[in-house]
Design a protein around this motif. Structure first.
Motif, PDB file in Angstrom:
ATOM      1  N   VAL A 143      81.314   4.025  90.313  1.00 35.36           N
ATOM      2  CA  VAL A 143      82.739   3.680  90.354  1.00 35.36           C
ATOM      3  C   VAL A 143      83.147   3.085  89.005  1.00 35.36           C
ATOM      4  CG1 VAL A 143      82.231   1.422  91.393  1.00 35.36           C
ATOM      5  CG2 VAL A 143      84.505   2.412  91.666  1.00 35.36           C
ATOM      6  N   LEU A 144      84.351   3.442  88.577  1.00 36.90           N
ATOM      7  CA  LEU A 144      84.889   2.918  87.326  1.00 36.90           C
ATOM      8  C   LEU A 144      85.408   1.505  87.582  1.00 36.90           C
ATOM      9  CD1 LEU A 144      85.552   3.838  84.359  1.00 36.90           C
ATOM     10  CD2 LEU A 144      87.815   4.448  85.212  1.00 36.90           C
ATOM     11  N   VAL A 145      84.864   0.521  86.890  1.00 35.80           N
ATOM     12  CA  VAL A 145      85.257  -0.861  87.160  1.00 35.80           C
ATOM     13  C   VAL A 145      85.900  -1.548  85.964  1.00 35.80           C
ATOM     14  CG1 VAL A 145      83.553  -1.246  88.976  1.00 35.80           C
ATOM     15  CG2 VAL A 145      82.952  -1.754  86.590  1.00 35.80           C
ATOM     16  N   GLY A 146      86.085  -0.824  84.872  1.00 39.06           N
ATOM     17  CA  GLY A 146      86.712  -1.478  83.738  1.00 39.06           C
ATOM     18  C   GLY A 146      86.667  -0.616  82.510  1.00 39.06           C
ATOM     19  N   GLU A 172      82.531   9.611  89.917  1.00 38.84           N
ATOM     20  CA  GLU A 172      82.514   9.606  91.377  1.00 38.84           C
ATOM     21  C   GLU A 172      81.492  10.611  91.920  1.00 38.84           C
ATOM     22  OE1 GLU A 172      86.806   9.651  92.270  1.00 38.84           O
ATOM     23  OE2 GLU A 172      86.988   7.875  90.983  1.00 38.84           O
ATOM     24  N   ASP A 222      94.953   5.798  92.482  1.00 41.04           N
ATOM     25  CA  ASP A 222      94.158   6.430  93.541  1.00 41.04           C
ATOM     26  C   ASP A 222      92.673   6.168  93.390  1.00 41.04           C
ATOM     27  OD1 ASP A 222      96.521   7.592  94.466  1.00 41.04           O
ATOM     28  OD2 ASP A 222      96.307   9.237  93.035  1.00 41.04           O
ATOM     29  N   MET A 223      92.341   4.994  92.917  1.00 45.08           N
ATOM     30  CA  MET A 223      90.916   4.649  92.814  1.00 45.08           C
ATOM     31  C   MET A 223      90.341   4.513  94.215  1.00 45.08           C
ATOM     32  SD  MET A 223      89.284   3.938  89.862  1.00 45.08           S
ATOM     33  CE  MET A 223      88.318   2.421  90.045  1.00 45.08           C
ATOM     34  N   PRO A 224      89.098   4.952  94.382  1.00 48.25           N
ATOM     35  CA  PRO A 224      88.454   4.711  95.680  1.00 48.25           C
ATOM     36  C   PRO A 224      88.235   3.211  95.864  1.00 48.25           C
ATOM     37  CG  PRO A 224      86.863   5.544  94.082  1.00 48.25           C
ATOM     38  CD  PRO A 224      88.203   5.570  93.408  1.00 48.25           C
ATOM     39  N   PRO A 225      88.065   2.771  97.107  1.00 46.41           N
ATOM     40  CA  PRO A 225      87.807   1.340  97.315  1.00 46.41           C
ATOM     41  C   PRO A 225      86.497   0.943  96.629  1.00 46.41           C
ATOM     42  CG  PRO A 225      87.709   2.569  99.403  1.00 46.41           C
ATOM     43  CD  PRO A 225      88.085   3.540  98.343  1.00 46.41           C
ATOM     44  N   LEU A 226      86.423  -0.303  96.200  1.00 44.34           N
ATOM     45  CA  LEU A 226      85.205  -0.763  95.528  1.00 44.34           C
ATOM     46  C   LEU A 226      84.059  -0.847  96.526  1.00 44.34           C
ATOM     47  CD1 LEU A 226      86.676  -3.625  93.316  1.00 44.34           C
ATOM     48  CD2 LEU A 226      85.907  -1.373  92.561  1.00 44.34           C
ATOM     49  N   PRO A 227      82.885  -0.428  96.117  1.00 41.38           N
ATOM     50  CA  PRO A 227      81.726  -0.584  97.011  1.00 41.38           C
ATOM     51  C   PRO A 227      81.360  -2.054  97.144  1.00 41.38           C
ATOM     52  CG  PRO A 227      81.031   0.247  94.870  1.00 41.38           C
ATOM     53  CD  PRO A 227      82.528   0.192  94.843  1.00 41.38           C
ATOM     54  N   GLY A 244      86.584  -5.663  90.290  1.00 39.29           N
ATOM     55  CA  GLY A 244      86.752  -4.380  89.626  1.00 39.29           C
ATOM     56  C   GLY A 244      87.740  -4.479  88.475  1.00 39.29           C
ATOM     57  N   ARG A 280      86.625  10.308  85.547  1.00 37.59           N
ATOM     58  CA  ARG A 280      86.444   9.721  86.882  1.00 37.59           C
ATOM     59  C   ARG A 280      85.776  10.699  87.843  1.00 37.59           C
ATOM     60  NH1 ARG A 280      91.815   7.156  89.066  1.00 37.59           N
ATOM     61  NH2 ARG A 280      90.575   7.561  90.928  1.00 37.59           N
TER      62      ARG A 280
END
Lengths: 345, 345
Positions: free
Chosen positions: B120-123, B115, A20-25, A31, B111
């Motif tokens: 955003v968490l990217v890795g 948020e 359920d990660m939000p979409p990447l900006p 990502g 998270r």
């Protein structure tokens, strides 16, 4: 967002963490799920954690080697994106009895790896640990054209740099109380992130995909296959085996060490047929490093390993091989951080 | 390169680690010794490690809170540079029995903090731990005009946001087996990185210096003084004390908690006389947060704390107050990661 990693409980856990990660900006180009994250402006960032008695044993390494390997593992993730390293941050947890002498030597080795890669240590964190030594290395670099895991096309060839299983050969020797042969010891203690090699290859070949071999060829090929939505076949007889592993004379160990021995930090790349062959000799001459075709991609999914007769070899799940004796013995992995009994299959 | 941090064994260790550093390349604007590193293009990067039984106790926090605090602590370093958060990487070490349920909840809380900060968490990295849970959070942001620790001028005023000692009040309660008052519990469990506040202040005031209060006001003022080459005087009677700490009725605890209680993650800023006063009301109205003048800078070095009568208060060395009972009781710190007996002075 779907996180496309290969099989393994460790990677299942990452998938859970990122549900359920939000979409990447817009500012983020790549990502989770590749070797590093990439911002739209070409900034590449990755992090790699090393934990005592999981990733290293104090009895097997000089303190400087512990730091060197931790930084090399992180820097290798920049190589895997064909990125140029810029800066490094190091967070460290040491037990009170480890400071200052042991800690000093670890950080000295870490800085050697950073400076050897043309980067500079610009920050970090220092904390005490009530348990194991922990080193967490953040690397930041730039890539004009990062090479991802997700671009493998059916029909592509799969190539690897160097020889595989050197680190595994050292671990085998250390486990039995033997002194590792010098070449294997060097591969284990001072792995070389293939940064210059990756950037040269990305500049001379239309690479479709690139990954570094930290989990072992079979596991990392699994990540390429999952990220790209293809099937990958590896011919085990074509895999270049580190001479110290080949010299051990044990066929099963040779196959396992070269296919699932993690922490060689060589590169695995995918490109259209003939594309790598065209630069092969120039690469070998420039870097003094082997460059070997080991397999190919087809439509489908997963990784298939063929033996010398072209028969499909049967293995369990593939995990990263780090320390022996903690994984299950009947598979091609050696170490999955969170292997549960019954998971291997 | 000279690393200008305040006193403390932990910071002595950082100075040792960074001895004989090569000069910073042109691409790096701010290297070690500030809240974060800054590249020439405005990229700001920092890392913060949280270790179980050093930075947090499982009995005192919900798993989600453990993750939230770890991320908030790292994001607060971006606030301290007046930077805008972009992306976060999280490296985690969990014991096998902690996965998946406990780990899931920790990462969920992490998270939430990411948020909430618009990032955003990217890795990251996922590993097992044979000992304590370790969370290492890397934050990456941008600042057009980062505000450093090194700009304090003699004559400057020193201001802080919010009220100090809320987290310390919660720890005092938890240590004695009591239930912390709701306000203190919230401050301890869900600290707010003051990102919007820092960016607003940097946009409305010619800030000379900025730091976040992670080590406690006295220790963090020591970093400002060391980085800027000035002396800082704090009037203890002017320090805004969190109401739950003030209500404890213990004078020594009130002073210690508000001056040396770490992990409030409020901001401390320096500016020319009158500059902050001019925006004070607008700040308080916009953020519903106190903004209080607590001291001033002069030529000299070090930090002096004055009592209500203007007399110099005597304390030992200042360290970050994290968990009680591990530091020495006769100083204003509470916790120095590597305090050796005889170091307090």
């Amino acid at each position: 967002m779907v996180i496309r990693l290969g099989p393994g409980y460790e990677f299942d856990l990452i998938r859970r963490f990122l549900e359920d990660m939000p979409p990447l900006p817009d500012a983020v180009r790549v990502g989770p799920g590749d070797d590093a994250a990439v911002l739209r402006d070409g900034t590449v960032v990755s992090v790699d954690m090393s934990v005592e008695n999981v990733h290293f044993r104090r009895a097997w390494l000089e303190p400087e080697d512990i730091g060197y390997r931790a930084a090399a593992a992180a820097l290798s993730d920049l190589a895997a994106m064909a990125a140029e390293p810029l800066v490094v941050l190091a967070a460290t947890a040491f037990a009170p009895q480890d400071v200052p002498d042991f800690a000093d030597r670890v950080v000295h080795g870490l800085r050697q790896a950073v400076e050897a890669a043309g980067a500079v240590l610009v920050g970090g964190d220092v904390t005490s640990s009530p348990g194991p030594v922990v080193l967490d290395v953040t690397v930041l670099g730039r890539a004009e054209r990062p090479v991802l895991r997700s671009g493998v096309q059916p029909g592509d060839e799969l190539w690897v740099t160097g020889e595989l299983g050197g680190a595994a050969a050292a671990v085998v020797a250390l486990t039995t109380g033997a002194v590792p042969p010098p070449g294997a010891a060097q591969a284990f203690r001072r792995p070389v992130p293939r940064i210059a090699e990756a950037r040269w290859l990305a500049g001379h070949v239309a690479l479709h995909a690139l990954i570094d071999l930290s989990d072992g060829l079979s596991g990392d090929a699994g990540h390429l296959a999952a990220a790209s939505g293809v099937s990958i076949t590896i011919r085990s007889a074509d895999v270049p085996v580190h001479p110290d592993l080949a010299a051990s004379g044990d066929e099963r160990r040779r196959i396992k060490g070269s296919l699932a021995g993690g922490e060689d930090y060589e590169l695995c790349l995918a490109a259209a047929p003939g594309a790598v062959e065209a630069v092969h000799d120039a690469f070998v001459e420039r870097f003094g490093l082997a460059l070997t075709r080991v397999g190919a991609a087809q439509a489908g999914e997963g990784v298939t390993i063929l033996d010398a007769q072209g028969e499909v070899m049967k293995f369990g799940t593939f995990g990263s091989a780090v320390l022996p004796g903690q994984g299950q013995e009947d598979d091609l992995g050696g170490f999955d951080h969170f292997r549960k009994s019954g998971d291997a299959g």
